[in-house]
Design a protein around this motif. Structure first.
Motif, PDB file in Angstrom:
ATOM      1  N   ALA A 127      21.451  36.845  50.797  1.00 40.16           N
ATOM      2  CA  ALA A 127      22.864  36.493  50.930  1.00 40.16           C
ATOM      3  C   ALA A 127      23.127  35.728  52.220  1.00 40.16           C
ATOM      4  CB  ALA A 127      23.716  37.755  50.888  1.00 40.16           C
ATOM      5  N   GLN A 128      22.344  35.991  53.250  1.00 43.66           N
ATOM      6  CA  GLN A 128      22.488  35.385  54.571  1.00 43.66           C
ATOM      7  C   GLN A 128      23.944  35.314  55.041  1.00 43.66           C
ATOM      8  OE1 GLN A 128      20.644  34.584  57.189  1.00 43.66           O
ATOM      9  NE2 GLN A 128      18.916  35.479  56.110  1.00 43.66           N
ATOM     10  N   PRO A 129      24.542  36.473  55.300  1.00 42.23           N
ATOM     11  CA  PRO A 129      25.904  36.452  55.842  1.00 42.23           C
ATOM     12  C   PRO A 129      25.908  35.666  57.155  1.00 42.23           C
ATOM     13  CG  PRO A 129      24.921  38.643  56.066  1.00 42.23           C
ATOM     14  CD  PRO A 129      23.968  37.810  55.271  1.00 42.23           C
ATOM     15  N   THR A 130      26.878  34.770  57.314  1.00 40.16           N
ATOM     16  CA  THR A 130      26.860  33.877  58.473  1.00 40.16           C
ATOM     17  C   THR A 130      27.620  34.412  59.676  1.00 40.16           C
ATOM     18  OG1 THR A 130      28.779  32.733  57.558  1.00 40.16           O
ATOM     19  CG2 THR A 130      26.589  31.821  57.054  1.00 40.16           C
ATOM     20  N   ASN A 131      28.572  35.293  59.475  1.00 38.00           N
ATOM     21  CA  ASN A 131      29.399  35.762  60.573  1.00 38.00           C
ATOM     22  C   ASN A 131      29.029  37.175  60.977  1.00 38.00           C
ATOM     23  OD1 ASN A 131      31.379  36.112  62.439  1.00 38.00           O
ATOM     24  ND2 ASN A 131      33.091  36.029  61.013  1.00 38.00           N
ATOM     25  N   ARG A 132      29.346  38.122  60.109  1.00 37.99           N
ATOM     26  CA  ARG A 132      29.008  39.509  60.416  1.00 37.99           C
ATOM     27  C   ARG A 132      28.851  40.325  59.149  1.00 37.99           C
ATOM     28  NH1 ARG A 132      34.473  41.892  63.172  1.00 37.99           N
ATOM     29  NH2 ARG A 132      35.873  40.814  61.772  1.00 37.99           N
ATOM     30  N   LEU A 133      28.170  41.434  59.327  1.00 36.54           N
ATOM     31  CA  LEU A 133      27.915  42.366  58.251  1.00 36.54           C
ATOM     32  C   LEU A 133      28.391  43.727  58.739  1.00 36.54           C
ATOM     33  CD1 LEU A 133      26.494  43.004  55.509  1.00 36.54           C
ATOM     34  CD2 LEU A 133      24.427  43.425  56.827  1.00 36.54           C
ATOM     35  N   ILE A 134      29.212  44.383  57.930  1.00 33.63           N
ATOM     36  CA  ILE A 134      29.759  45.685  58.310  1.00 33.63           C
ATOM     37  C   ILE A 134      29.220  46.727  57.342  1.00 33.63           C
ATOM     38  CG2 ILE A 134      31.855  47.033  58.692  1.00 33.63           C
ATOM     39  CD1 ILE A 134      33.309  44.277  59.031  1.00 33.63           C
ATOM     40  N   LEU A 150      17.837  45.259  59.900  1.00 35.36           N
ATOM     41  CA  LEU A 150      18.604  44.052  59.614  1.00 35.36           C
ATOM     42  C   LEU A 150      18.631  43.093  60.803  1.00 35.36           C
ATOM     43  CD1 LEU A 150      21.562  45.591  57.586  1.00 35.36           C
ATOM     44  CD2 LEU A 150      19.865  43.952  56.729  1.00 35.36           C
ATOM     45  N   LYS A 151      18.651  43.635  62.015  1.00 36.06           N
ATOM     46  CA  LYS A 151      18.672  42.775  63.214  1.00 36.06           C
ATOM     47  C   LYS A 151      17.468  41.852  63.260  1.00 36.06           C
ATOM     48  CE  LYS A 151      21.498  45.614  66.244  1.00 36.06           C
ATOM     49  NZ  LYS A 151      21.527  46.518  67.404  1.00 36.06           N
ATOM     50  N   ASP A 152      16.354  42.294  62.686  1.00 33.45           N
ATOM     51  CA  ASP A 152      15.150  41.462  62.643  1.00 33.45           C
ATOM     52  C   ASP A 152      15.155  40.502  61.471  1.00 33.45           C
ATOM     53  OD1 ASP A 152      14.193  42.841  64.870  1.00 33.45           O
ATOM     54  OD2 ASP A 152      13.087  44.301  63.653  1.00 33.45           O
ATOM     55  N   SER A 153      16.125  40.623  60.572  1.00 32.12           N
ATOM     56  CA  SER A 153      16.081  39.877  59.313  1.00 32.12           C
ATOM     57  C   SER A 153      17.196  38.860  59.129  1.00 32.12           C
ATOM     58  CB  SER A 153      16.137  40.850  58.132  1.00 32.12           C
ATOM     59  OG  SER A 153      15.081  41.760  58.210  1.00 32.12           O
ATOM     60  N   ILE A 154      18.339  39.077  59.767  1.00 29.45           N
ATOM     61  CA  ILE A 154      19.477  38.164  59.571  1.00 29.45           C
ATOM     62  C   ILE A 154      20.083  37.811  60.928  1.00 29.45           C
ATOM     63  CG2 ILE A 154      19.981  39.057  57.253  1.00 29.45           C
ATOM     64  CD1 ILE A 154      22.351  40.580  58.458  1.00 29.45           C
ATOM     65  N   THR A 155      20.853  36.728  60.937  1.00 28.75           N
ATOM     66  CA  THR A 155      21.440  36.264  62.203  1.00 28.75           C
ATOM     67  C   THR A 155      22.864  36.769  62.419  1.00 28.75           C
ATOM     68  OG1 THR A 155      22.170  34.233  61.104  1.00 28.75           O
ATOM     69  CG2 THR A 155      20.022  34.185  62.230  1.00 28.75           C
ATOM     70  N   ALA A 156      23.482  37.315  61.402  1.00 29.88           N
ATOM     71  CA  ALA A 156      24.867  37.789  61.513  1.00 29.88           C
ATOM     72  C   ALA A 156      24.964  38.973  62.476  1.00 29.88           C
ATOM     73  CB  ALA A 156      25.388  38.198  60.141  1.00 29.88           C
ATOM     74  N   THR A 157      26.127  39.135  63.062  1.00 27.13           N
ATOM     75  CA  THR A 157      26.415  40.325  63.858  1.00 27.13           C
ATOM     76  C   THR A 157      26.540  41.500  62.893  1.00 27.13           C
ATOM     77  OG1 THR A 157      27.611  39.010  65.476  1.00 27.13           O
ATOM     78  CG2 THR A 157      28.063  41.381  65.450  1.00 27.13           C
ATOM     79  N   ILE A 158      25.921  42.613  63.239  1.00 25.04           N
ATOM     80  CA  ILE A 158      25.934  43.777  62.363  1.00 25.04           C
ATOM     81  C   ILE A 158      26.749  44.876  63.017  1.00 25.04           C
ATOM     82  CG2 ILE A 158      24.519  45.482  61.173  1.00 25.04           C
ATOM     83  CD1 ILE A 158      22.187  43.403  61.489  1.00 25.04           C
ATOM     84  N   ASN A 159      27.737  45.378  62.288  1.00 25.62           N
ATOM     85  CA  ASN A 159      28.574  46.466  62.778  1.00 25.62           C
ATOM     86  C   ASN A 159      28.371  47.702  61.930  1.00 25.62           C
ATOM     87  OD1 ASN A 159      30.684  43.859  63.090  1.00 25.62           O
ATOM     88  ND2 ASN A 159      30.396  45.130  64.905  1.00 25.62           N
ATOM     89  N   TYR A 160      28.273  48.846  62.592  1.00 27.18           N
ATOM     90  CA  TYR A 160      28.278  50.141  61.912  1.00 27.18           C
ATOM     91  C   TYR A 160      29.364  50.955  62.602  1.00 27.18           C
ATOM     92  CZ  TYR A 160      26.927  54.739  60.242  1.00 27.18           C
ATOM     93  OH  TYR A 160      26.949  55.991  59.686  1.00 27.18           O
ATOM     94  N   PRO A 161      30.601  50.838  62.109  1.00 29.14           N
ATOM     95  CA  PRO A 161      31.727  51.491  62.797  1.00 29.14           C
ATOM     96  C   PRO A 161      31.689  53.009  62.658  1.00 29.14           C
ATOM     97  CG  PRO A 161      32.460  50.465  60.755  1.00 29.14           C
ATOM     98  CD  PRO A 161      31.017  50.090  60.931  1.00 29.14           C
ATOM     99  N   ALA A 162      32.167  53.663  63.693  1.00 32.89           N
ATOM    100  CA  ALA A 162      32.314  55.124  63.660  1.00 32.89           C
ATOM    101  C   ALA A 162      33.598  55.474  62.931  1.00 32.89           C
ATOM    102  CB  ALA A 162      32.340  55.678  65.083  1.00 32.89           C
TER     103      ALA A 162
END
Length: 169
Positions: A127-134, A150-162
């Motif tokens: 899918a290569q998300p371009t902005n961010r993945l939540i 995922l940090k090693d696999s895609i360029t998007a910012t990855i968020n895991y919200p609390a």
């Protein structure tokens, strides 16, 4: 789907669960009648974590009988009835009443509808998300491990919200 499978789906029958001794119960009254039936039977219910629907009535009426088996299929979210059963809690609350779990509880993990980490990573790569993945679904330890993969696999910012975090979209 081939023609036979399309026909089964149109008749609200599952292609993999269609055999002579299987009876589909769609009517509420017929479902309630199962609770008074004697003798062996298998009740299959797709009710997501055993939190709502007719399965609660079936569990309430059968959970305290040691002759019964409750099969939990797939991952169960924390704090749900399905998870409490999968964790083999000795007492559970159903409809605000406590029940002793005397039925055998077994788990079948390989049939979960949830994708595993490797499949999720492959999906994100494709899918290569371009902005961010939540990421919003899963247990913290598993999600943190997924974030690292995922940090090693895609360029998007990855968020895991609390719990309680707000993210502006």
């Amino acid at each position: 789907f081939d023609e036979e499978t399309r026909r089964l789906v149109m008749e609200s029958r599952h292609p993999a669960l269609d055999f002579d001794q299987l009876t589909y119960i769609t009517d509420v009254a017929d479902s309630k009648a199962l609770n008074t039936r004697k003798g062996p039977m298998v009740i299959i219910s797709a009710s997501g974590m055993a939190e709502v629907g007719r399965i609660l009535h079936h569990l309430k009426n059968n959970i305290e009988d040691a002759r019964n088996t409750v099969a939990i299929v797939g991952w169960q979210a924390p704090y749900t009835l399905g998870r409490r059963l999968a964790d083999r809690e000795e007492r559970v609350r159903i409809f605000d009443e406590e029940y002793d779990v005397k039925a055998e509880v077994v788990t079948i993990g390989g049939l979960s509808a949830h994708a595993g980490q490797d499949l999720l990573v492959r999906y994100a790569q494709a899918a290569q998300p371009t902005n961010r993945l939540i990421l919003v679904h899963g247990e913290p330890d598993a999600e943190i491990a997924l974030v690292d993969k995922l940090k090693d696999s895609i360029t998007a910012t990855i968020n895991y919200p609390a719990l309680g975090d707000m993210i502006e979209l």
